[in-house]
Design a protein around this motif. Structure first.
Motif, PDB file in Angstrom:
ATOM      1  N   THR A 108     113.572 -17.476 -73.601  1.00 20.77           N
ATOM      2  CA  THR A 108     112.989 -16.823 -72.425  1.00 20.77           C
ATOM      3  C   THR A 108     111.722 -16.071 -72.805  1.00 20.77           C
ATOM      4  N   ILE A 109     111.753 -15.389 -73.949  1.00 22.02           N
ATOM      5  CA  ILE A 109     110.585 -14.627 -74.411  1.00 22.02           C
ATOM      6  C   ILE A 109     109.407 -15.551 -74.667  1.00 22.02           C
ATOM      7  N   THR A 110     109.633 -16.642 -75.433  1.00 21.73           N
ATOM      8  CA  THR A 110     108.527 -17.554 -75.765  1.00 21.73           C
ATOM      9  C   THR A 110     108.006 -18.256 -74.522  1.00 21.73           C
ATOM     10  N   SER A 111     108.897 -18.626 -73.608  1.00 22.63           N
ATOM     11  CA  SER A 111     108.452 -19.279 -72.368  1.00 22.63           C
ATOM     12  C   SER A 111     107.655 -18.309 -71.503  1.00 22.63           C
ATOM     13  N   GLY A 112     108.076 -17.035 -71.475  1.00 22.31           N
ATOM     14  CA  GLY A 112     107.337 -16.032 -70.722  1.00 22.31           C
ATOM     15  C   GLY A 112     105.936 -15.818 -71.273  1.00 22.31           C
ATOM     16  N   LEU A 113     105.830 -15.791 -72.614  1.00 23.23           N
ATOM     17  CA  LEU A 113     104.525 -15.630 -73.246  1.00 23.23           C
ATOM     18  C   LEU A 113     103.604 -16.798 -72.893  1.00 23.23           C
ATOM     19  N   LYS A 114     104.123 -18.025 -73.013  1.00 20.41           N
ATOM     20  CA  LYS A 114     103.318 -19.205 -72.663  1.00 20.41           C
ATOM     21  C   LYS A 114     102.949 -19.191 -71.182  1.00 20.41           C
ATOM     22  N   ASN A 115     103.889 -18.785 -70.338  1.00 19.02           N
ATOM     23  CA  ASN A 115     103.650 -18.782 -68.902  1.00 19.02           C
ATOM     24  C   ASN A 115     102.550 -17.790 -68.527  1.00 19.02           C
ATOM     25  N   TYR A 116     102.556 -16.630 -69.168  1.00 18.04           N
ATOM     26  CA  TYR A 116     101.514 -15.631 -68.913  1.00 18.04           C
ATOM     27  C   TYR A 116     100.130 -16.191 -69.261  1.00 18.04           C
ATOM     28  N   LEU A 117     100.015 -16.800 -70.456  1.00 19.25           N
ATOM     29  CA  LEU A 117      98.725 -17.337 -70.894  1.00 19.25           C
ATOM     30  C   LEU A 117      98.292 -18.505 -70.011  1.00 19.25           C
ATOM     31  N   ARG A 118      99.267 -19.300 -69.536  1.00 20.28           N
ATOM     32  CA  ARG A 118      98.952 -20.473 -68.726  1.00 20.28           C
ATOM     33  C   ARG A 118      98.498 -20.060 -67.320  1.00 20.28           C
ATOM     34  N   CYS A 119      98.975 -18.909 -66.829  1.00 12.18           N
ATOM     35  CA  CYS A 119      98.681 -18.485 -65.460  1.00 12.18           C
ATOM     36  C   CYS A 119      97.487 -17.554 -65.362  1.00 12.18           C
ATOM     37  N   LEU A 120      96.770 -17.333 -66.469  1.00 10.34           N
ATOM     38  CA  LEU A 120      95.569 -16.509 -66.390  1.00 10.34           C
ATOM     39  C   LEU A 120      94.592 -17.102 -65.387  1.00 10.34           C
ATOM     40  N   SER A 121      93.867 -16.238 -64.689  1.00 11.03           N
ATOM     41  CA  SER A 121      92.932 -16.718 -63.674  1.00 11.03           C
ATOM     42  C   SER A 121      91.886 -17.643 -64.285  1.00 11.03           C
ATOM     43  N   GLU A 122      91.551 -17.430 -65.548  1.00  9.27           N
ATOM     44  CA  GLU A 122      90.701 -18.338 -66.312  1.00  9.27           C
ATOM     45  C   GLU A 122      91.351 -18.520 -67.677  1.00  9.27           C
ATOM     46  N   PRO A 123      91.363 -19.740 -68.237  1.00  6.56           N
ATOM     47  CA  PRO A 123      92.009 -19.932 -69.542  1.00  6.56           C
ATOM     48  C   PRO A 123      91.427 -18.996 -70.595  1.00  6.56           C
ATOM     49  N   LEU A 124      92.239 -18.679 -71.576  1.00  2.67           N
ATOM     50  CA  LEU A 124      91.847 -17.693 -72.569  1.00  2.67           C
ATOM     51  C   LEU A 124      90.540 -18.066 -73.254  1.00  2.67           C
ATOM     52  N   MET A 125      90.316 -19.356 -73.471  1.00  2.00           N
ATOM     53  CA  MET A 125      89.103 -19.787 -74.172  1.00  2.00           C
ATOM     54  C   MET A 125      87.997 -20.188 -73.193  1.00  2.00           C
ATOM     55  N   THR A 126      88.151 -19.822 -71.945  1.00  2.00           N
ATOM     56  CA  THR A 126      87.162 -19.855 -70.859  1.00  2.00           C
ATOM     57  C   THR A 126      86.723 -21.267 -70.464  1.00  2.00           C
ATOM     58  N   TYR A 127      86.409 -21.407 -69.173  1.00  5.09           N
ATOM     59  CA  TYR A 127      85.849 -22.658 -68.670  1.00  5.09           C
ATOM     60  C   TYR A 127      84.451 -22.893 -69.238  1.00  5.09           C
ATOM     61  N   LYS A 128      83.697 -21.803 -69.400  1.00  5.76           N
ATOM     62  CA  LYS A 128      82.305 -21.925 -69.818  1.00  5.76           C
ATOM     63  C   LYS A 128      82.164 -22.591 -71.177  1.00  5.76           C
ATOM     64  N   LEU A 129      83.053 -22.247 -72.105  1.00  6.50           N
ATOM     65  CA  LEU A 129      82.956 -22.781 -73.473  1.00  6.50           C
ATOM     66  C   LEU A 129      83.859 -23.980 -73.698  1.00  6.50           C
ATOM     67  N   HIS A 130      84.578 -24.422 -72.656  1.00  2.00           N
ATOM     68  CA  HIS A 130      85.554 -25.508 -72.843  1.00  2.00           C
ATOM     69  C   HIS A 130      84.907 -26.767 -73.411  1.00  2.00           C
ATOM     70  N   LYS A 131      83.829 -27.222 -72.782  1.00  8.11           N
ATOM     71  CA  LYS A 131      83.192 -28.458 -73.242  1.00  8.11           C
ATOM     72  C   LYS A 131      82.614 -28.303 -74.639  1.00  8.11           C
ATOM     73  N   ASP A 132      82.096 -27.099 -74.956  1.00 13.96           N
ATOM     74  CA  ASP A 132      81.537 -26.883 -76.291  1.00 13.96           C
ATOM     75  C   ASP A 132      82.618 -26.987 -77.364  1.00 13.96           C
ATOM     76  N   PHE A 133      83.798 -26.424 -77.101  1.00 12.06           N
ATOM     77  CA  PHE A 133      84.906 -26.548 -78.058  1.00 12.06           C
ATOM     78  C   PHE A 133      85.293 -28.018 -78.251  1.00 12.06           C
ATOM     79  N   ILE A 134      85.382 -28.762 -77.144  1.00 12.35           N
ATOM     80  CA  ILE A 134      85.769 -30.171 -77.226  1.00 12.35           C
ATOM     81  C   ILE A 134      84.738 -30.958 -78.024  1.00 12.35           C
ATOM     82  N   VAL A 135      83.458 -30.737 -77.711  1.00  9.09           N
ATOM     83  CA  VAL A 135      82.384 -31.444 -78.412  1.00  9.09           C
ATOM     84  C   VAL A 135      82.414 -31.116 -79.904  1.00  9.09           C
ATOM     85  N   ALA A 136      82.698 -29.865 -80.241  1.00  7.52           N
ATOM     86  CA  ALA A 136      82.699 -29.437 -81.639  1.00  7.52           C
ATOM     87  C   ALA A 136      83.712 -30.212 -82.464  1.00  7.52           C
TER      88      ALA A 136
END
Length: 637
Positions: A438-466
């Motif tokens: 329950t603890i680990t699922s709650g932690l993942k759920n919190y990070l997954r439900c952020l209004s913007e992903p932790l590593m941001t939409y803006k830098l998403h493509k740059d991370f993938i390209v890298a």
């Protein structure tokens, strides 16, 4: 490079381009099917024809050497590259075995022939059945649609409503068949990457067992086998996580109204019936039409080819002047609207596929009846309460559950997780109340439900390209630079989480959570594309690699006192790579002095050219091989 992506949303449009891309996949599946049959034939010859063993092995080896994997997407992971190259490795091994002239082959049928035949019948066979169903529903739907569009608007309203309900039903059946076929054909394309190689790997291992003189060869093969098994497991894990996301996307697409406007290069596109006046009346011809609002360009291609050839006619291009909804009582057709264009005198009368489809065309062309779609997203925020929640979860996991087998992989009961999410932000976590899952699922759920992903939409493509770069050192430096471009709160939360995941990975002998397994779990959790498309889902495997790099290089990446020049250089390179993915031509010939460099003649054309981490050198691809080339030897095209 590779097979084109099939978007579920294209099933609603059923455009000629979608059909062409679908045909590419069908040709590849047929090629794969023929290759499996040939491989099975060669395997049986190897088992039964001991007297002709030498010739059979040579033919089998040649088949492996000639086959080339085609993967979905514009880049491949290291695992996929190794898997794709594995057939050539197997071919070399078989040639070495042939030199020993050993003829003991047992149990090959169970480990080689049966799995390949099973894959061909169950997977490729299922895709062929899906094609039959899709073709049948296509013919049925368009036949019914043509009759429906020819209904007179003067019929009784009850009859028209009944006809509308029937066409909606037929359309849904057609869309379901199309979605299921697209899903199945892409599933088979992905599964072949590991379901091909695993039977061959088992066959080779059995072959070495029965070769007394091949004992030393088997020992030499062992490290590669382990690495390949690791690549296969990573690919399988990536496939499972990607499949789950693709299934969710397909369900969301299926739940959307039928006249859904999918994101694309055109403001609006789809089939329209065009009224064409004749001396003895008028006819209606189905065209595939596109409209670009930026250039005010309307194009239409006649898809009703009377000659029986499969050639697609070139589109007619017009500059749009105006668009007016056609009243029902002014024409004996439904869903009509008129447009005026610069290139023609008078009006062009068009018929949409439905009332809602007409509204979308009118909205795109600045007509009437605009459609507004509202999207509601439930989200949480990266604030002090969130930080406290994450820290409490991590503390509890590290204190009592870090050796739990399948940590973070095995999910908790959904009702408990929801209760944790609603109560634990304002209270301490009681170890007796909340179990590890329950603890680990709650932690993942919190990070997954952020209004913007932790590593941001803006830098998403740059991370993938890298991480698509072939240079391992460059990947680390680029990810390092990008992490330090994250907002302070995001970077702080990422540091807390990755430091914890590093501790988890160090207990992998007990919890079985290796860096690779943690990447599969937290890649989609920490990163996600702003566009929900199949192409974006296919990049999940690269999201996993980003997380792997963060865990494996935690000390380096988290070091804020990095060499500013190196960090700035890496940032410059990654942005250059992302924005200037160019082609180049060699002014002089060059002979490689090291394995990571490319040899090339004068006039050679390079693709995917971008600056390397090493000053004065570029990364480039030439004749299917990627490596370094001197920067002063080439000019950009």
């Amino acid at each position: 490079m590779g097979l084109p992506t099939l978007e579920f949303s294209d099933s609603f449009l059923d455009s000629p381009d979608f059909r062409e891309r679908l045909k590419c996949h069908e040709i590849e599946l047929e090629r794969t099917n023929k290759f499996i049959k040939e491989l099975i034939k060669d395997g049986n010859m190897l088992i039964t024809a001991l007297r002709n063993l030498s010739a059979a092995v040579q033919k089998f080896s040649q088949s492996l050497q000639e086959f080339q994997f085609e993967c979905i997407g514009d880049a491949e992971t290291d695992d996929e590259i190794n898997i794709a190259h594995s057939f050539k490795e197997f071919s070399q091994l078989l040639n070495t075995v042939e030199e020993e002239r050993r003829r003991l082959i047992q149990n090959a049928d169970d480990v080689l022939i049966t799995p390949l035949e099973k894959f061909r019948k169950e997977q490729i066979g299922a895709a062929k059945e899906g094609k039959k169903k899709f073709d049948k529903e296509t013919e049925k739907y368009y036949s019914f649609l043509e009759k429906h569009l020819n209904l007179s608007s003067k019929k009784k309203e009850a009859s028209l409503q009944e006809a509308d309900m029937q066409i909606d039903k037929e359309r849904q059946v057609f869309y379901d068949a199309s979605l299921e076929y697209v899903y199945k054909i892409q599933e088979v394309q992905e599964k072949k990457k590991f379901e091909f190689v695993e039977p061959l790997l088992a066959f080779l291992q059995g072959l070495f067992t029965f070769y007394h003189e091949g004992y030393e060869l088997a020992n030499e093969f062992e490290p590669y086998k382990q690495q390949l098994q690791f690549n296969l497991q990573n690919t399988r894990n990536n496939f499972e996580s990607t499949r789950q996301e693709v299934e969710k996307l397909m369900k969301r697409i299926r739940s959307v109204e039928q006249d859904y406007k999918a994101p694309g290069q055109w403001t609006m596109e789809g089939f329209l019936c065009v009224q064409e006046k004749r001396p003895l009346g008028c006819t209606w011809t189905r065209h595939y039409c596109t409209y670009d609002k930026g250039t005010n360009t309307f194009a239409m291609s006649n898809t009703e080819n009377k000659s029986g050839t499969k050639q697609v006619n070139p589109p007619e291009m017009f500059k749009l002047k105006s668009c007016i909804r056609r009243k029902t009582d002014s024409i004996d057709k439904r869903f009509c609207f008129d447009i005026e264009v610069v290139e023609r005198h008078g009006i062009i009368t068009l018929q949409a596929l439905s009332e809602s489809n007409r509204r979308l065309w009118l909205e795109a062309m600045d007509g009437k009846e605009p459609v507004t779609v509202y999207l509601f997203v439930c989200s949480v925020f990266l604030n002090e309460a969130g930080f406290n929640f994450v820290k409490k979860c991590i503390h509890l996991v590290e204190a009592r559950g870090i050796n739990t087998m399948g940590l973070y992989r095995i999910g908790g009961v959904n009702s408990k997780v929801q209760r944790l999410m609603t109560s634990a932000f304002d209270m301490e976590l009681d170890p007796d109340t909340w179990d590890n899952k329950t603890i680990t699922s709650g932690l993942k759920n919190y990070l997954r439900c952020l209004s913007e992903p932790l590593m941001t939409y803006k830098l998403h493509k740059d991370f993938i390209v890298a991480v698509k770069s072939d240079d391992q050192n460059y990947r680390v430096q680029a990810v390092h630079a990008l992490v330090h471009k994250l907002p302070d709160k995001n970077k702080e939360m990422l540091d807390i989480l990755i430091k914890h995941l590093l501790k988890v990975s160090k207990h992998s002998q007990m919890n079985l959570m290796t860096v690779s397994n943690l990447g599969v779990i937290f890649g989609p959790t920490l990163m996600r594309s702003q566009e929900e498309t199949v192409a974006a889902m296919m990049n999940i495997k690269f999201q996993n690699i980003v997380v792997e790099i963060l865990i494996e290089n935690y000390e380096k990446v988290s070091n804020c006192c990095c060499d500013l020049c190196t960090c700035a250089f890496a940032q410059h390179k990654i942005l250059s790579f992302a924005l200037h993915f160019r082609n180049a031509k060699a002014m002089y010939s060059c002979k490689a002095e090291h394995s990571h460099e490319l040899s090339f003649p004068q006039g050679a054309v390079f693709t995917n050219v971008y600056p390397s981490v090493e000053p004065g050198w570029l990364q480039a691809t030439y004749e299917g091989k990627t490596g370094l080339i001197p920067e002063n030897y080439v000019v950009y095209l």
